[in-house]
Each structure stands twice: as C-alpha cells, then as structure tokens.
Design an enzyme around this catalytic site. Sequence first.
Site, short mmCIF file in Angstrom:
data_model
loop_
_atom_site.label_atom_id
_atom_site.label_comp_id
_atom_site.label_asym_id
_atom_site.label_seq_id
_atom_site.Cartn_x
_atom_site.Cartn_y
_atom_site.Cartn_z
N LYS A 1 80.68 31.22 38.15
CA LYS A 1 80.62 31.51 39.47
C LYS A 1 81.35 32.98 40.22
CE LYS A 1 81.44 31.45 43.88
NZ LYS A 1 82.18 32.44 44.42
N GLY B 1 90.49 23.42 45.39
CA GLY B 1 90.52 22.74 43.98
C GLY B 1 91.13 21.31 44.51
N GLU C 1 93.40 25.48 38.05
CA GLU C 1 94.33 25.88 38.17
C GLU C 1 94.69 26.54 39.38
OE1 GLU C 1 96.46 29.00 38.31
OE2 GLU C 1 95.47 30.15 36.77
N CYS D 1 98.47 34.26 41.02
CA CYS D 1 98.80 32.99 41.05
C CYS D 1 100.48 32.66 40.43
CB CYS D 1 97.66 32.02 39.54
SG CYS D 1 97.49 32.52 39.27
N GLU E 1 102.47 30.11 50.21
CA GLU E 1 101.84 31.03 49.06
C GLU E 1 100.74 32.09 49.36
OE1 GLU E 1 98.10 30.53 46.23
OE2 GLU E 1 99.01 30.97 44.93
P1 NDP Z 1 89.25 30.28 46.80
O1 NDP Z 1 89.94 28.71 46.48
O2 NDP Z 1 88.23 30.06 48.56
O3 NDP Z 1 88.56 30.86 45.97
C1 NDP Z 1 88.66 30.57 44.59
C2 NDP Z 1 86.79 30.89 44.30
O4 NDP Z 1 85.98 29.22 44.85
C3 NDP Z 1 85.85 31.64 44.62
O5 NDP Z 1 85.04 32.28 44.06
C4 NDP Z 1 85.06 31.21 46.25
O6 NDP Z 1 83.91 31.58 46.32
C5 NDP Z 1 85.22 29.68 45.72
N1 NDP Z 1 84.78 28.42 46.63
C6 NDP Z 1 85.31 28.86 48.07
N2 NDP Z 1 85.19 27.51 48.48
C7 NDP Z 1 84.07 26.68 47.47
C8 NDP Z 1 84.00 25.33 47.29
N3 NDP Z 1 84.23 24.70 48.34
N4 NDP Z 1 83.76 25.19 46.07
C9 NDP Z 1 83.15 25.94 45.31
N5 NDP Z 1 83.74 27.07 45.13
C10 NDP Z 1 84.35 27.71 45.97
O7 NDP Z 1 90.18 31.81 47.52
P2 NDP Z 1 89.77 32.96 48.49
O8 NDP Z 1 89.41 33.71 48.04
O9 NDP Z 1 90.28 32.18 49.54
O10 NDP Z 1 92.21 33.01 48.44
C11 NDP Z 1 92.40 32.21 49.76
C12 NDP Z 1 94.06 31.73 49.38
O11 NDP Z 1 93.86 31.12 48.19
C13 NDP Z 1 95.15 33.17 49.14
O12 NDP Z 1 95.35 33.33 49.64
C14 NDP Z 1 95.57 32.57 47.85
O13 NDP Z 1 96.62 32.02 48.55
C15 NDP Z 1 94.87 31.29 47.02
N6 NDP Z 1 94.16 31.66 45.80
C16 NDP Z 1 94.80 31.72 44.76
C17 NDP Z 1 94.66 31.68 43.77
C18 NDP Z 1 94.63 31.67 42.22
O14 NDP Z 1 95.40 31.74 41.20
N7 NDP Z 1 95.99 30.21 42.26
C19 NDP Z 1 93.21 32.47 43.43
C20 NDP Z 1 92.73 33.14 44.39
C21 NDP Z 1 93.02 32.41 46.17
P3 NDP Z 1 84.41 33.11 47.49
O15 NDP Z 1 84.88 34.01 46.59
O16 NDP Z 1 82.64 33.09 47.96
O17 NDP Z 1 85.17 32.75 48.93
#
Ligand code: NDP
Length: 486
Positions: free
Chosen positions: A190, A247, A264, A298, A395
């Site tokens: 996804k 997570g 991660e 990240c 973060e």
């Molecule tokens: P999310 O953790 O919400 O998104 C990561 C992925 O998970 C996306 O594909 C998202 O879908 C999906 N997702 C969202 N909610 C759920 C759920 N309940 N169950 C399963 N999958 C889900 O990150 P965001 O994009 O909202 O970013 C928010 C914050 O997270 C950022 O500001 C940053 O601080 C952090 N972040 C950290 C990352 C890392 O690599 N460590 C990467 C991205 C974000 P969808 O895109 O539709 O929301």
Amino acid sequence: MTTEPRTSIVWDYAPAPEATDHVRLRDRYGLFIDGASRDPAESRYEQTLNPATEQPIAEVAWAGPADVTRAIDSARAAQPKWAALPDRERAKYLFRIARLIQERARELAVVETMDGGKPLRESRDVDIPLAAAHFFHYAGWADKLRYGVNAREVAPLGVVGQIVPWNFPLLMAAWKLAPALACGNTAILKPAETTPLTALLLAEICQEAELPAGVVSILPGDGETGATLVRAPGIDKVAFTGSTAVGRDIQAALAGRPTSLTLELGGKSANIVFEDAALDQAVEGIVNGIFFNQGHVCCAGSRLLIQESIIETLIAKLWRRMGRLRVGDPLDKNTDVGAINSAEQLQRIETLVAAGEDEGAQRRTIACELPEHGYWFAPTLFTEVSPAHRIAVEEIFGPVVSVLSFRTQAEAIEKANNSRYGLAAGIWTDKGAKAFEVASALRAGVVWQNTYNHFDPTAAFGGYKESGFGREGGPAGLRPYLKIAR
Ligand code: NDP
C-alpha cells in the site's frame, strides 16, 4: 589616490528544467491485483496532486475492504507456486525488475519528483538508482537464503502486507518488495495516498517482467486501506514504515495474533560535531543530513550537537552555506530543496516551528523567493535550543535543524541518547578511535562517521526504542521475511 571600486559580479544559475515529454502518464490508474489493473469495488478514485504546483496529475483508485480481500486471495493462490520455483528462477524475475527500473529511470525520476515534490537531482541520483540496486541485491540472495541466516533451514512466511510512506515512495517499495519476493513470499503493497504513482509504474514493470499474477499486488488508498490490510485475515506478516503513532496502532492491532511484524518509525537523530572535525566537510554533511529531501527523512540529522569551542565558527559556516541553497521548482536540475509533500505536512512543520519560537529558541530562516503556488518551507536553523524544547524532542520532518551544544564526549553521548527515538546518528571527528567509542555508546540503529544519509542495499537499516524494530537491507533484511528453523 582614489581607486575605482571593482565591479561585483553576481553569478546565478540559468533555469535548467528537466524535460517531461518522455513521461506518458495515464489519466486514471486502477488497482494492481492478480497481475492486471482492476477497477476498485467501490469505484472510488482520488486525484494525486503535484505539491509544487497544486495541480492534479492523475486519478488513482483507492482500495476498499473487498479489494483487499481480492488481493489477499490472489496472493495466497500465487504463493506456493512462487515459493516452489527454483531459487534462481525467482532471482531472474528480480533481476528483470531491476533492469526495467534502470531502463525507465528517467521517467520514474520525473514522476517521483512531480508526485512528491523532491528535487529531481535526488530522485534521479538517489531514489531510482537505489531502488534498482535493492532489486539487484536481493536477486543475488534468492538462491543463497540459508547463507544469509547462519546456514539454518528457511521457509517463506506466506503473504505479506507492506505499507510505505510518501518520503521515498519507489525506494521504500523496493526496500519492502525485493527481500519479500526473494524469500518466496507474495506481497501486497500500500503506497501513501499523496505519492502512489511510481508504485503504479512499478506495477507496469512487474507486468513487463512477466511476474506471475498475484506475486505482487499494489493497492493505493488512505490510512483506512492500510488499517484494513493490517487487520485482514490471511496476512502472515506486516512490514510498515511511517509515523510512530501509526506503528503503535498496528502493533496493538496485531497483539495476540501470529502475524509477524517489522516497524520502521520516526526519529530525532543526533548529528554530533567534535572540535577536531574537518569543519567544511562537516557543514556539507549537516546540510545533506537535514535538507536532503526537505528533511522528509526518518533518519534526518535534525538535532545538531556541536562542541562548545567551535559552535560560533561552525554556525557561521553553516549559515553561509544555507544561504546558497536553491529552493524552488523540483524539476529544475539545480534545485537543492523542493516542495513540502502536502498541505498537512506543511502545517505540521509550521506548528512545530512556531512552538520553537514560543519556547524561546532563536530562529533563522534563509531569505529566498518561494513560488506562489505549492507547499514550501525555507531552510531553517534554530539556536539557543534547550533539550526540553519540542523542536529538540519531536520529529519535525521538514527542513529545520535544532542546534544544541556539548562540552565533553560523555555529554555528547548523553544528549544524543536523550531521545525516545534511536534510528540514526552522525559523528564528525578526525579521530578514528573516538568515532568508534562514541558509536558503540549510541543507542542508534545506524551511525555514520564523517558522512550522513548514506544508504547502501548491503547495509542493514532500522531502529531502537520508538524508532521501531526489525532491519531492512543486506542479509539482515532477509530475516523478517523467513521462518527460520531453530
Ligand atoms: P503515516 O504513518 O500516517 O503514514 C505512513 C503510511 O501508513 C501511509 O501509507 C499511510 O497512508 C498509512 N497509514 C496511515 N494510517 C494507517 C493505519 N491506521 N493503519 C495502517 N496504515 C496507515 O505518516 P504521515 O504520512 O501521516 O506523516 C505523519 C508524520 O509521520 C510525519 O510528519 C512524520 O513525522 C512521520 N513520518 C515518518 C516517516 C518515517 O519514515 N519515519 C515516514 C512518514 C511520516 P496515508 O498516506 O493514506 O495516510
């Protein structure tokens, strides 16, 4: 005697936009299930936008519960045959995918930049080549799996659900899919809702590589699609990259179930500069550590720890260097800092930066002209930051660096470890012994010495504490996708 002032010449770059006429995007993309593009059961399509222009690029299907079930059925049916292929045959498919990524590299780089906002220089030179390298690397492991896990007997887990974020869309897909497939699993991926396009081009590549139907499914959608996938019966393993909050939610949802899990998650990584470091080199590393991909990384070096004796000199050098960063059109080959990925992310950055100012830290943001449309945040440096400030703890995931000082090596280690995260760290010093001593005291999954944000498919990546568990990359990246006999 009077002297004429010398003419001062201001050098600037001419615009250097990357051509886009080789990109052939469709107006509408379906779900990739059972080897072909399918309409979603609930007929839901959403626009994906270019964050640098706010213009729609294409319509993309969003998967609902019925589509998730359909993808799982297809993946379950395909898995025994995929696992039963001679290992070298599975490897050939991965090689083919890697070669096709290379062949379509220019197109993939442009699409990654249009859909996500990152500078073309990065998608062209980092994201796409590394995605191909991950497929090449795990193609090489497919017939040597036992040797990656101390010569034990191994078996695939079955069907894996993989959820990736928007900061490195194709690269994260490669990190997840390549080891899973090499180990004989079938996978359902996804992508993030703001960056689905390169995953959908990867679906085309899977078709071109004649990957058997059901081995890879790609289900764009939002968080609900991800939550449905995680909870669906028939998923043997979940691999997630994203925020710590999601997570945690996934871990709670899987508690008590036999589904295996790797996470991660976020980070607030310390980039530590000692007084004996080569300072000009360190400045380049600091810039790469926090402004690469607009800080949407990240493991970004977002906490800059500087030894007190060099703090003024180093900040002066860093500030001068920051002033030369070119912010703007991500498709311009000279751009250093592109667009923020979404309006929501921009809002999050602005909120945290405002908190930094309210709490008394000193903000400096470079002066630059930002485009009228799109989502932008100019590179920002905070000094006079206390370890308790939100900008030193949370973060930000944007082009914002918080500077803290230290006097001794012990204090540097203590401050670096004073975080609920533990993903990465950087050490800048001329002394090899000091670098090893500090690295072994840091609670961080990856520690770079005199470099930062350097990724390689042969090296393991992953975190401690709230940065998650499990490793991706190298032989360590095979383990999460295998049952290993004791
Ligand atoms: P999310 O953790 O919400 O998104 C990561 C992925 O998970 C996306 O594909 C998202 O879908 C999906 N997702 C969202 N909610 C759920 C759920 N309940 N169950 C399963 N999958 C889900 O990150 P965001 O994009 O909202 O970013 C928010 C914050 O997270 C950022 O500001 C940053 O601080 C952090 N972040 C950290 C990352 C890392 O690599 N460590 C990467 C991205 C974000 P969808 O895109 O539709 O929301």
